[in-house]
Design a protein around this motif. Structure first.
Motif, mmCIF file in Angstrom:
data_model
loop_
_atom_site.group_PDB
_atom_site.id
_atom_site.type_symbol
_atom_site.label_atom_id
_atom_site.label_comp_id
_atom_site.label_asym_id
_atom_site.label_seq_id
_atom_site.Cartn_x
_atom_site.Cartn_y
_atom_site.Cartn_z
ATOM 1 N N ALA A 183 -7.559 4.827 -5.822
ATOM 2 C CA ALA A 183 -8.648 4.546 -4.880
ATOM 3 C C ALA A 183 -8.129 4.231 -3.487
ATOM 4 C CB ALA A 183 -9.493 3.384 -5.398
ATOM 5 N N THR A 184 -6.893 3.743 -3.382
ATOM 6 C CA THR A 184 -6.345 3.385 -2.071
ATOM 7 C C THR A 184 -5.507 4.505 -1.464
ATOM 8 O OG1 THR A 184 -4.532 2.260 -3.234
ATOM 9 C CG2 THR A 184 -6.363 0.906 -2.437
ATOM 10 N N GLY A 185 -5.517 5.692 -2.093
ATOM 11 C CA GLY A 185 -4.841 6.834 -1.486
ATOM 12 C C GLY A 185 -3.896 7.582 -2.392
ATOM 13 N N GLY A 186 -3.521 6.984 -3.531
ATOM 14 C CA GLY A 186 -2.586 7.640 -4.438
ATOM 15 C C GLY A 186 -1.149 7.226 -4.163
ATOM 16 N N GLN A 187 -0.316 7.320 -5.196
ATOM 17 C CA GLN A 187 1.043 6.834 -5.065
ATOM 18 C C GLN A 187 1.855 7.567 -4.000
ATOM 19 O OE1 GLN A 187 2.952 6.098 -8.766
ATOM 20 N NE2 GLN A 187 4.945 5.660 -7.852
ATOM 21 N N PRO A 188 1.747 8.909 -3.831
ATOM 22 C CA PRO A 188 2.513 9.565 -2.754
ATOM 23 C C PRO A 188 2.188 9.008 -1.366
ATOM 24 C CG PRO A 188 1.750 11.205 -4.325
ATOM 25 C CD PRO A 188 1.089 9.916 -4.700
ATOM 26 N N ALA A 189 0.890 8.762 -1.093
ATOM 27 C CA ALA A 189 0.505 8.214 0.209
ATOM 28 C C ALA A 189 1.035 6.794 0.391
ATOM 29 C CB ALA A 189 -1.016 8.233 0.366
ATOM 30 N N LEU A 190 0.946 5.969 -0.658
ATOM 31 C CA LEU A 190 1.432 4.602 -0.554
ATOM 32 C C LEU A 190 2.946 4.563 -0.387
ATOM 33 C CD1 LEU A 190 -0.714 2.683 -3.213
ATOM 34 C CD2 LEU A 190 -1.275 3.307 -0.865
ATOM 35 N N ASP A 202 -1.896 -4.191 2.093
ATOM 36 C CA ASP A 202 -0.734 -3.553 1.462
ATOM 37 C C ASP A 202 -1.070 -3.207 0.019
ATOM 38 O OD1 ASP A 202 1.704 -2.719 0.484
ATOM 39 O OD2 ASP A 202 2.854 -4.351 1.389
ATOM 40 N N PRO A 203 -1.710 -2.041 -0.211
ATOM 41 C CA PRO A 203 -2.114 -1.680 -1.579
ATOM 42 C C PRO A 203 -0.936 -1.552 -2.544
ATOM 43 C CG PRO A 203 -3.265 -0.325 0.043
ATOM 44 C CD PRO A 203 -2.206 -1.067 0.782
ATOM 45 N N ARG A 204 0.232 -1.083 -2.068
ATOM 46 C CA ARG A 204 1.363 -0.911 -2.981
ATOM 47 C C ARG A 204 1.867 -2.259 -3.485
ATOM 48 N NH1 ARG A 204 6.243 2.280 -0.597
ATOM 49 N NH2 ARG A 204 6.831 0.223 0.215
ATOM 50 N N GLY A 258 -4.229 8.304 5.354
ATOM 51 C CA GLY A 258 -4.318 8.546 3.918
ATOM 52 C C GLY A 258 -4.286 7.317 3.044
ATOM 53 N N VAL A 259 -4.190 6.126 3.644
ATOM 54 C CA VAL A 259 -4.152 4.871 2.881
ATOM 55 C C VAL A 259 -5.419 4.075 3.175
ATOM 56 C CG1 VAL A 259 -2.889 2.735 2.446
ATOM 57 C CG2 VAL A 259 -1.631 4.832 2.978
ATOM 58 N N VAL A 275 -4.131 -0.504 12.833
ATOM 59 C CA VAL A 275 -3.082 -0.419 11.819
ATOM 60 C C VAL A 275 -2.226 0.809 12.114
ATOM 61 C CG1 VAL A 275 -2.543 -0.201 9.351
ATOM 62 C CG2 VAL A 275 -4.554 -1.495 10.070
ATOM 63 N N ASP A 276 -0.921 0.617 12.214
ATOM 64 C CA ASP A 276 0.019 1.721 12.419
ATOM 65 C C ASP A 276 1.095 1.658 11.355
ATOM 66 O OD1 ASP A 276 -0.926 2.973 14.958
ATOM 67 O OD2 ASP A 276 -0.533 0.971 15.761
ATOM 68 N N PHE A 277 1.474 2.835 10.826
ATOM 69 C CA PHE A 277 2.505 2.908 9.807
ATOM 70 C C PHE A 277 3.783 3.524 10.370
ATOM 71 C CE2 PHE A 277 -1.279 3.352 6.793
ATOM 72 C CZ PHE A 277 -1.256 2.000 6.465
ATOM 73 N N ASN A 278 4.894 3.233 9.665
ATOM 74 C CA ASN A 278 6.200 3.827 9.946
ATOM 75 C C ASN A 278 6.586 3.661 11.417
ATOM 76 O OD1 ASN A 278 6.334 4.609 7.230
ATOM 77 N ND2 ASN A 278 5.234 6.514 7.669
#
Length: 367
Positions: A111-118, A214-216, A313-314, A349-352
């Motif tokens: 539901a939070t985007g899937g493991q590849p996205a996380l 932080d869904p992961r 994607g998250v 929110v910004d990633f990486n």
């Protein structure tokens, strides 16, 4: 939110980037016009030293704010969240409660985007604003209850993270600034008054990450939980996942003057969407006083997450509310209760994030 401060001394000078963006509401309260507001802002920025807090009235006001910011704005979780990328664990030899919890966590991951996205998220930067208020309850000898309510405090924060044990938070509320973080080896807290030393302890994740940011980390945390039932939260049918901290973890997180008696965590996951709707934890702490008498602090915290939106994607919760209730028991501390509430909104929110290194999470140098 305000991110830039004009150069007051030189009209043609470059604007100053604020370390922590501040909400428009906080900026408006600083004066009757824009020029006065910026002047007061600059005065406050230059006055972050011990002389500012020498007045008993100001010092008392600051201590109250610092208490709110430590307990409501930047609480920690006494658990080590696994850093591995995989949240899939074998379900063989598990009880029905444990295997059901693992299935619910897998639905949450989807539901939070899937493991590849996380797994694609290596670091993050979050900016947001908060509103905090508190009530203090005292019971008198005639069974009457005296209630003191504080005014609502407004502020902003910026949060950096590379993993659950590598993070840094700067929080500014009504002129009081608190910095805290973890460099993987220790966690630390520091306030702008310089009157108190830097407090340090074992590395721990920030609770705010588990409030939909932080869904992961949230999935990894609840992989060892048990499903104990169902409950309706805000008209949503939810599964309840429960996690108890082990005696070894409680002992490692305790200190020479205090002991964690228990710490329990609950997660309420929507049966419809799979998302985390509510996050709760309860902690009982025993502290030794100077007279060698025990004082017990019981803290219950309840966070409701709302406004989930996808960022690269998250699926991230962009607003919510946290309520905290504190009871104090023991000699000379009976009949004392405090209630606090924080409302928050995530602005960006910004990633990486490029250039984020270990040096970004070092604690301040002791003065």
């Amino acid at each position: 939110m305000r991110r830039l401060c004009p150069n007051i001394d030189r009209e043609d000078g470059l604007e100053t980037v604020l370390e922590v963006p501040i909400p428009e509401e906080m900026f408006t309260s600083m004066g009757s016009n824009v020029a006065l507001r910026w002047q007061n802002m600059l005065t406050w920025m230059k006055a972050q030293n011990s002389n500012k807090w020498s007045s008993p009235v100001i010092a008392g006001r600051f201590n109250e704010l610092r208490f709110l910011l430590y307990l409501v704005g930047s609480p920690l979780i006494p658990l080590q969240v696994q850093l591995g990328h995989s949240i899939h664990r074998p379900v063989r030899d598990c009880s029905i409660e444990a295997s059901t919890a693992k299935y619910i966590v897998q639905q949450y991951t989807a539901a939070t985007g899937g493991q590849p996205a996380l797994n694609s998220v290596q670091s993050m930067c979050v900016t947001g604003q908060v509103k905090i208020k508190a009530s203090d309850f005292h019971q008198g000898g005639d069974d009457s209850i005296e209630v003191k309510k504080s005014a609502e405090e407004v502020g902003g924060f910026v949060l950096w993270q590379k993993n659950p044990d590598l993070w840094c938070l700067e929080l500014v509320v009504s002129g009081c600034k608190v910095s805290c973080g973890s460099n993987g080896k220790l966690s630390w807290r520091h306030s702008s008054s310089q009157l108190t030393p830097i407090s340090k302890g074992p590395p721990r994740p920030l609770r705010r990450f588990l409030q939909g940011l932080d869904p992961r980390a949230t999935a990894n945390l609840f992989m060892d939980a048990l499903c104990i039932g169902e409950k309706i939260i805000n008209d949503e049918d939810c599964f309840i996942l429960k996690l108890e901290t082990s005696p070894a973890i409680r002992e490692a997180q305790s200190g020479p003057d205090y002991e964690i008696i228990h710490h329990t965590i609950w997660g309420y996951f929507s049966q419809r969407s799979g998302l985390l709707i509510q996050f709760e934890d309860s902690r009982l702490l025993r502290m030794k006083t100077k007279t060698e008498e025990d004082v017990f602090w019981e803290t219950s915290t309840e966070s409701v997450m709302e406004d989930y939106k996808y960022v690269d994607g998250v699926n991230i919760a962009h607003s919510g509310k946290t309520r905290i209730t504190i009871y104090r028991y023991g000699e000379q501390s009976a009949n004392h209760k405090r209630e606090m509430e924080e409302k928050w909104n995530i602005e960006e929110v910004d990633f990486n994030i490029w250039g984020l290194t270990m040096e970004s999470f070092l604690p301040p140098v002791d003065s």
